[in-house]
Design a protein around this motif. Structure first.
Motif, PDB file in Angstrom:
ATOM      1  N   PHE A   1       0.836  -1.196   0.000  1.00 18.76           N
ATOM      2  CA  PHE A   1       0.000   0.000   0.000  1.00 18.76           C
ATOM      3  C   PHE A   1       0.871   1.247   0.000  1.00 18.76           C
ATOM      4  O   PHE A   1       2.075   1.183   0.270  1.00 18.76           O
ATOM      5  N   LEU A   2       0.260   2.359  -0.265  1.00 18.50           N
ATOM      6  CA  LEU A   2       0.999   3.619  -0.318  1.00 18.50           C
ATOM      7  C   LEU A   2       1.855   3.826   0.934  1.00 18.50           C
ATOM      8  O   LEU A   2       1.354   3.724   2.046  1.00 18.50           O
ATOM      9  N   GLY A   3       3.104   4.101   0.710  1.00 21.20           N
ATOM     10  CA  GLY A   3       4.000   4.398   1.826  1.00 21.20           C
ATOM     11  C   GLY A   3       4.378   3.208   2.688  1.00 21.20           C
ATOM     12  O   GLY A   3       4.995   3.355   3.740  1.00 21.20           O
ATOM     13  N   ALA A   4       4.047   2.034   2.240  1.00 22.26           N
ATOM     14  CA  ALA A   4       4.284   0.847   3.072  1.00 22.26           C
ATOM     15  C   ALA A   4       5.768   0.632   3.361  1.00 22.26           C
ATOM     16  O   ALA A   4       6.141   0.199   4.457  1.00 22.26           O
ATOM     17  N   GLY A   5       6.593   0.942   2.390  1.00 25.31           N
ATOM     18  CA  GLY A   5       8.020   0.688   2.573  1.00 25.31           C
ATOM     19  C   GLY A   5       8.610  -0.135   1.435  1.00 25.31           C
ATOM     20  O   GLY A   5       9.647  -0.774   1.584  1.00 25.31           O
ATOM     21  N   LYS A   6       7.984  -0.072   0.275  1.00 27.02           N
ATOM     22  CA  LYS A   6       8.452  -0.852  -0.875  1.00 27.02           C
ATOM     23  C   LYS A   6       9.839  -0.391  -1.324  1.00 27.02           C
ATOM     24  O   LYS A   6      10.726  -1.197  -1.575  1.00 27.02           O
ATOM     25  N   THR A   7       9.987   0.912  -1.399  1.00 25.80           N
ATOM     26  CA  THR A   7      11.259   1.441  -1.884  1.00 25.80           C
ATOM     27  C   THR A   7      12.379   1.131  -0.899  1.00 25.80           C
ATOM     28  O   THR A   7      13.497   0.799  -1.297  1.00 25.80           O
ATOM     29  N   THR A   8      12.048   1.238   0.357  1.00 25.85           N
ATOM     30  CA  THR A   8      13.024   0.910   1.402  1.00 25.85           C
ATOM     31  C   THR A   8      13.494  -0.535   1.225  1.00 25.85           C
ATOM     32  O   THR A   8      14.692  -0.833   1.295  1.00 25.85           O
TER      33      THR A   8
ATOM     34  N   SER B   1       6.544  -3.790   7.746  1.00 20.36           N
ATOM     35  CA  SER B   1       7.481  -2.686   7.943  1.00 20.36           C
ATOM     36  C   SER B   1       7.172  -2.005   9.270  1.00 20.36           C
ATOM     37  O   SER B   1       6.096  -2.204   9.850  1.00 20.36           O
ATOM     38  N   ARG B   2       8.118  -1.240   9.741  1.00 16.87           N
ATOM     39  CA  ARG B   2       7.968  -0.465  10.986  1.00 16.87           C
ATOM     40  C   ARG B   2       7.833  -1.325  12.244  1.00 16.87           C
ATOM     41  O   ARG B   2       7.394  -0.842  13.271  1.00 16.87           O
TER      42      ARG B   2
ATOM     43  N   ASP C   1      10.211  -2.033  13.769  1.00 16.99           N
ATOM     44  CA  ASP C   1      11.257  -1.435  14.603  1.00 16.99           C
ATOM     45  C   ASP C   1      10.704  -0.344  15.502  1.00 16.99           C
ATOM     46  O   ASP C   1      11.292  -0.016  16.521  1.00 16.99           O
ATOM     47  N   ILE C   2       9.565   0.218  15.139  1.00 24.39           N
ATOM     48  CA  ILE C   2       9.073   1.342  15.943  1.00 24.39           C
ATOM     49  C   ILE C   2       7.698   1.111  16.568  1.00 24.39           C
ATOM     50  O   ILE C   2       7.313   1.795  17.500  1.00 24.39           O
TER      51      ILE C   2
ATOM     52  N   GLU D   1       3.870   4.068 -10.515  1.00 23.26           N
ATOM     53  CA  GLU D   1       3.430   4.931  -9.421  1.00 23.26           C
ATOM     54  C   GLU D   1       2.041   5.467  -9.685  1.00 23.26           C
ATOM     55  O   GLU D   1       1.640   5.663 -10.816  1.00 23.26           O
TER      56      GLU D   1
ATOM     57  N   ASP E   1      11.256   8.257  -6.343  1.00 20.92           N
ATOM     58  CA  ASP E   1      12.303   7.370  -5.853  1.00 20.92           C
ATOM     59  C   ASP E   1      13.383   7.168  -6.891  1.00 20.92           C
ATOM     60  O   ASP E   1      14.428   6.614  -6.606  1.00 20.92           O
TER      61      ASP E   1
ATOM     62  N   GLU F   1       7.229  -2.689  -9.274  1.00 25.26           N
ATOM     63  CA  GLU F   1       6.630  -2.059  -8.094  1.00 25.26           C
ATOM     64  C   GLU F   1       5.303  -1.486  -8.538  1.00 25.26           C
ATOM     65  O   GLU F   1       5.233  -0.403  -9.090  1.00 25.26           O
TER      66      GLU F   1
HETATM   67  N1  LIG Z   1      10.957   3.216  10.944  1.00 19.23           N
HETATM   68  C1  LIG Z   1      10.675   2.690   9.751  1.00 19.23           C
HETATM   69  N2  LIG Z   1      10.401   3.481   8.715  1.00 19.23           N
HETATM   70  C2  LIG Z   1      10.139   2.917   7.512  1.00 19.23           C
HETATM   71  C3  LIG Z   1      10.148   1.524   7.341  1.00 19.23           C
HETATM   72  N3  LIG Z   1       9.835   1.252   6.049  1.00 19.23           N
HETATM   73  C4  LIG Z   1       9.647   2.429   5.453  1.00 19.23           C
HETATM   74  N4  LIG Z   1       9.827   3.441   6.317  1.00 19.23           N
HETATM   75  C5  LIG Z   1       9.706   4.863   6.049  1.00 19.23           C
HETATM   76  O1  LIG Z   1       8.439   5.116   5.505  1.00 19.23           O
HETATM   77  C6  LIG Z   1       8.492   6.032   4.481  1.00 19.23           C
HETATM   78  C7  LIG Z   1       7.920   5.468   3.193  1.00 19.23           C
HETATM   79  O2  LIG Z   1       8.738   4.405   2.760  1.00 19.23           O
HETATM   80  P1  LIG Z   1       8.940   4.018   1.223  1.00 19.23           P
HETATM   81  O3  LIG Z   1       9.905   2.903   1.179  1.00 19.23           O
HETATM   82  O4  LIG Z   1       9.203   5.167   0.427  1.00 19.23           O
HETATM   83  O5  LIG Z   1       7.471   3.492   0.910  1.00 19.23           O
HETATM   84  P2  LIG Z   1       6.818   3.071  -0.521  1.00 19.23           P
HETATM   85  O6  LIG Z   1       5.977   1.895  -0.258  1.00 19.23           O
HETATM   86  O7  LIG Z   1       7.851   2.977  -1.545  1.00 19.23           O
HETATM   87  O8  LIG Z   1       5.896   4.317  -0.735  1.00 19.23           O
HETATM   88  P3  LIG Z   1       5.112   4.779  -2.069  1.00 19.23           P
HETATM   89  O9  LIG Z   1       6.027   5.737  -2.698  1.00 19.23           O
HETATM   90  O10 LIG Z   1       3.867   5.404  -1.532  1.00 19.23           O
HETATM   91  O11 LIG Z   1       4.806   3.615  -2.908  1.00 19.23           O
HETATM   92  C8  LIG Z   1       9.955   6.421   4.367  1.00 19.23           C
HETATM   93  O12 LIG Z   1      10.144   7.579   5.154  1.00 19.23           O
HETATM   94  C9  LIG Z   1      10.684   5.297   4.972  1.00 19.23           C
HETATM   95  O13 LIG Z   1      11.911   5.688   5.529  1.00 19.23           O
HETATM   96  C10 LIG Z   1      10.445   0.693   8.486  1.00 19.23           C
HETATM   97  O14 LIG Z   1      10.473  -0.536   8.434  1.00 19.23           O
HETATM   98  N5  LIG Z   1      10.698   1.351   9.656  1.00 19.23           N
END
Ligand SMILES: Nc1nc2c(ncn2[C@@H]2O[C@H](COP(=O)(O)OP(=O)(O)OP(=O)(O)O)[C@@H](O)[C@H]2O)c(=O)[nH]1
Length: 390
Positions: free
Chosen positions: A12-19, A154-155, A157-158, A40, A47, A93
């Motif tokens: 989902f949006l912002g899930a952490g795919k790019t990370t 994801s996350r 860790d927090i 996208e 990214d 992606e």
């Molecule tokens: N603390 C923490 N932050 C995370 C984690 N995964 C992602 N983030 C943060 O969440 C934000 C979004 O992560 P992205 O990897 O850009 O997510 P995405 O799924 O590619 O987002 P879209 O561009 O919406 O598709 C970034 O600021 C990351 O640093 C995680 O496992 N832990």
């Protein structure tokens, strides 16, 4: 020459795919030619910049969503990428709100013409927002979870442990099979991550593969000499894999239902004794029960396994006590074997192997999530859950 692999990284949006992709590029795809196809949703690939620095080719498909509009020229587009870059791997992606099932279908549809092979399909889920997303976005969110071969939380860790555990349970409810990675990805080597993404195997499966206690005779057979416990007598259709490696098809009647039940094993195992209408279940349990328990008994009701995935942290001392208690009496049933890998309070990982009166506890590499499994007879699941605090 090896075929180009396709790995789908959904979420989902912002899930952490790019990370995740960054991590894989750094640890697991070194030396490989990788092309990333980003689809996208509504934005120009932000990214792109740093990923280009990582030396990979980025293809943006912003004109529409892979799953709805690109099916037609998807094959052609992939062929072009292949002839231009000769990649070892293409990462896709999809847009954060696309249906993973449709992306998988689109890839499978062009495998033959392009000579590509679908290698993995993983979904990243934000452990903090999972519940809210499920509630608010339904299918847009859930489809990506349901069809994932592996799920990366994801996350973790927090987020606090209880919330992460609740998310894990929600995910497990709608995807009984996927490996769910709960260890924060920065703690894992990308190669390990990739391995789980590519071969998501449940612990019970691993265990049973090593040592298969035959439910019929109680012996351990070597691979291959194991009999098939195929009890089908009529036609039916399920596709269920329990994780213990046995075939649990014990229906003796025709069934027609569609259950979509979660095992866990909280015991909601369809005990109908009458007409059933076809189901296509696809459930993996790991609890070792026969989920079609009609009024007859089967040997695999005798030997069962109980397993849990957990985020809970243990100490060696308390685990040792728990394992001692396991075999000290029949309070928990008749325990034949227990095994697992669990996160420790001190940040290390505890691996254990237990057969009655013989317990080995050692330190091991971080696993993608904590898992444990107990095999025995007349297992008292509630008691086991209580013992391990799960
Ligand atoms: N603390 C923490 N932050 C995370 C984690 N995964 C992602 N983030 C943060 O969440 C934000 C979004 O992560 P992205 O990897 O850009 O997510 P995405 O799924 O590619 O987002 P879209 O561009 O919406 O598709 C970034 O600021 C990351 O640093 C995680 O496992 N832990």
């Amino acid at each position: 020459m090896e075929k180009t692999k396709i790995d789908i990284i959904s979420g989902f949006l912002g899930a952490g795919k790019t990370t995740l992709i960054k991590k894989l590029l750094k640890d697991a795809f070194q030396g490989e030619q990788v092309v990333l196809i980003e689809n996208e949703f509504g934005e120009i690939g932000i990214d792109g910049g740093f990923l280009k620095e990582a030396g990979i080719q980025i293809r943006e498909m912003n004109s529409g969503c892979i799953c709805c509009s690109l099916v037609g020229d998807f094959g052609a587009s992939l062929k072009e990428v292949i002839s231009k870059y000769h990649p070892d791997r293409i990462l896709i992606e999809p847009s954060g709100v696309g249906k993973l099932s449709d992306v998988i279908k689109a890839v499978q549809g062009v495998e033959e013409e392009t000579g590509l092979v679908l290698n993995s399909y993983t979904t990243v889920v934000d452990a903090k927002k999972c519940k809210m997303y499920m509630r608010n976005f339904g299918e847009f969110f859930n489809n990506q979870v349901e069809y994932a071969g592996a799920i990366i939380m994801s996350r973790t860790d927090i987020v606090d442990e209880a919330k992460a555990q609740a998310s894990l349970e929600l995910l497990r409810e709608i995807n009984a099979k996927a490996a769910i990675i709960t260890t924060p990805i920065e703690k894992l080597d990308g190669k390990k991550l990739l391995d789980v993404m590519e071969h998501p195997v449940s612990l019970a499966q691993e265990l049973m593969e090593e040592e298969e206690v035959c439910p019929e005779c109680g012996h351990v057979h070597e691979h291959g000499e194991h009999h098939h416990h195929d009890h089908e007598e009529h036609e039916h259709h399920h596709d269920h894999e329990c994780g213990c490696g046995h075939d649990h098809d014990h229906e003796e009647h025709e069934h027609h239902h569609d259950h979509d039940h979660e095992c866990g094993c909280g015991h909601d195992h369809d005990h109908e004794e009458h007409e059933h209408h076809h189901h296509d279940h696809d459930h993996e349990c790991g609890c070792g029960h026969d989920h079609h328990d009609h009024h007859h008994h089967h040997a695999d009701e005798v030997f069962t396994s109980w397993g849990r995935e957990t985020i809970r942290k243990f100490t060696r001392e308390n685990l040792e006590k728990m394992l001692e208690a396991l075999s000290a009496s029949d309070e928990y049933g008749i325990i034949l074997r227990a095994k697992g890998m669990l996160p420790a309070e001190d940040g290390t990982w505890i691996y254990f192997d237990m057969v009655p009166e013989e317990t080995e506890i050692r330190e091991g590499a971080p696993e993608y999530t904590g898992r444990l499994c107990v095999i025995g007879s007349k297992l008292k699941e509630d008691k086991l859950a209580e013992l391990f605090g799960l």
